[in-house]
Design an enzyme around this catalytic site. Structure first.
Site, PDB file in Angstrom:
ATOM      1  CE  LYS A  33     -33.966 -34.539  23.010  1.00 57.67           C
ATOM      2  NZ  LYS A  33     -32.918 -35.489  23.414  1.00 57.67           N
ATOM      3  CE1 TYR A 242     -36.604  -1.590  35.309  1.00 57.68           C
ATOM      4  CE2 TYR A 242     -36.469  -3.272  33.596  1.00 57.68           C
ATOM      5  CZ  TYR A 242     -37.224  -2.501  34.463  1.00 57.68           C
ATOM      6  OH  TYR A 242     -38.585  -2.640  34.487  1.00 57.68           O
TER       7      TYR A 242
HETATM    8  C1  PLP Z   1     -31.968 -35.743  22.358  1.00 56.35           C
HETATM    9  C2  PLP Z   1     -31.533 -37.094  21.987  1.00 56.35           C
HETATM   10  C3  PLP Z   1     -31.114 -37.371  20.675  1.00 56.35           C
HETATM   11  C4  PLP Z   1     -30.873 -36.292  19.651  1.00 56.35           C
HETATM   12  O1  PLP Z   1     -29.662 -35.632  19.963  1.00 56.35           O
HETATM   13  P1  PLP Z   1     -29.057 -34.470  19.076  1.00 56.35           P
HETATM   14  O2  PLP Z   1     -27.765 -34.162  19.719  1.00 56.35           O
HETATM   15  O3  PLP Z   1     -30.012 -33.333  19.172  1.00 56.35           O
HETATM   16  O4  PLP Z   1     -28.925 -34.982  17.695  1.00 56.35           O
HETATM   17  C5  PLP Z   1     -30.877 -38.702  20.346  1.00 56.35           C
HETATM   18  N1  PLP Z   1     -30.996 -39.688  21.264  1.00 56.35           N
HETATM   19  C6  PLP Z   1     -31.350 -39.446  22.545  1.00 56.35           C
HETATM   20  C7  PLP Z   1     -31.446 -40.584  23.505  1.00 56.35           C
HETATM   21  C8  PLP Z   1     -31.626 -38.137  22.961  1.00 56.35           C
HETATM   22  O5  PLP Z   1     -31.965 -37.899  24.236  1.00 56.35           O
END
Ligand code: PLP
Length: 343
Positions: A33, A242
């Site tokens: 994702k 800055y």
């Molecule tokens: C993002 C996510 C994962 C992966 O999690 P990690 O901690 O990055 O391994 C797995 N399952 C769901 C539902 C997620 O939202």
């Protein structure tokens, strides 16, 4: 050229996946994702599919479309957000499996895509996405007739192995899915490390693929090399950047490097993080600007023509500690201006 160079090590991503796949009781999927945590869903997806990953997870249907175009037919692609209004043709045309989150989504799916595979997402206490136990019980018979491809839930505290929430969610997941003949998945990266009782048929690592905690066995995946644009000597009592937040106590050689908070190098790292000239740490001095950072290179001997912000010494988690955040946010904030090299 003054654009910084982001190196993304696909070989190490694949080797992290293989290691997590071996650690898993069943098989490991791959969570890609948010553009594979900012590293490129196409490149990462193609490499992982070649390395043997057969199950991919994305947050929204649009990400699934991009992934399917890259990896072709074969691997399964699951969508965490389920079946939303507007997703129907994407799910169908790109063969994406929605993880249905509610009775309402199930009804919408049945009306629009009755013949398309689904998975089910259950909420076991995180109160984020998924059907709650009672809702699931009420429509369980309908769901089972649809022959779901996978039933998942997600752990809220898996990065803290001794947290009682882990066992609580595991027991609840077991209780509501007991006697159901369907593939199951509960563990992300943290859950894999909790042990085999958490693994079920498929695990869903994300951050562990990309070199981040809590999987301390992961290989580093990113290198970030920032070009030095200018070097000057700053005299005692002169200031840098800055708001004059840094004042020289002695003659200091200051390099100005290209990149800044517009590239995801958080402004709160000002006066905290290091950059590296090979093994030599160099302090960031003064405020990080939108596109520029001042660095004390007095200890470097020669004048460096570039400095590293991320390397094997300073990983995403080291930088995350300095910024009071987590490696996930460091990765997904990495900007679009970098010249990306896949190695
Ligand atoms: C993002 C996510 C994962 C992966 O999690 P990690 O901690 O990055 O391994 C797995 N399952 C769901 C539902 C997620 O939202």
């Amino acid at each position: 050229m003054s654009s910084a160079e982001l190196y993304i090590n696909l070989t190490n991503i694949c080797s992290n996946w293989s290691a997590l796949n071996s650690l898993s009781n069943g098989s490991a999927g791959a969570v890609v994702k948010a553009n594979a945590y900012g590293l490129g869903i196409k490149e990462v997806g193609i490499s992982l599919a070649k390395a043997g990953a057969r199950d991919f997870f994305v947050a929204i249907a649009e990400e699934g479309v991009e992934l399917r175009r890259a990896i072709g037919h074969g691997p399964k692609i699951y969508v965490f957000s389920g079946h939303m209004v507007g997703d129907t043709s994407l799910l169908k045309n790109f063969n994406l499996i929605p993880l249905i989150n509610s009775a309402e989504q199930l009804a919408f799916h049945a009306e629009n895509s009755a013949d398309q595979s689904i998975g089910i997402q259950l909420d076991t206490g995180m109160n984020r996405l998924g059907m709650e136990g009672a809702e699931f019980e009420a429509i369980k018979d309908i769901i089972l007739k649809l022959n779901p491809d996978l039933i998942i839930s997600h752990l809220a505290c898996a990065d803290e192995p001794s947290h009682p929430m882990n066992e609580k969610q595991l027991n609840y997941f077991n209780a509501i899915t007991d006697n159901i003949d369907c593939k199951k998945s509960l563990a992300a990266t943290g859950g894999i490390l909790l042990g085999k009782r958490y693994h079920f048929d498929m695990t869903r690592p994300g951050i562990g693929l990309y070199g981040g905690n809590p999987y301390s066995g992961s290989k580093n995946v990113v290198g970030l090399k920032l070009p030095v644009i200018q070097i000057r000597s700053v005299l005692p009592d002169e200031t840098v950047g800055y708001s004059n937040t840094w004042t020289a106590k002695k003659i200091t050689k200051v390099a100005t490097v290209s990149s800044g908070y517009a590239d995801g190098i958080f402004r709160c790292l000002s006066d905290k993080a290091m950059l590296y000239h090979d093994q030599i740490p160099c302090n960031i001095i003064g405020r990080i600007s939108m596109d520029l950072i001042g660095v004390d290179v007095s200890n470097c001997g020669e004048n460096p023509d570039h400095l590293w912000l991320l390397n094997d010494i300073q990983s995403i988690d080291v930088l995350a500690d300095d910024a009071n955040t987590i490696g996930y946010e460091i990765l997904t904030a990495l900007g679009q201006r970098y010249n990306r090299s896949y190695i």
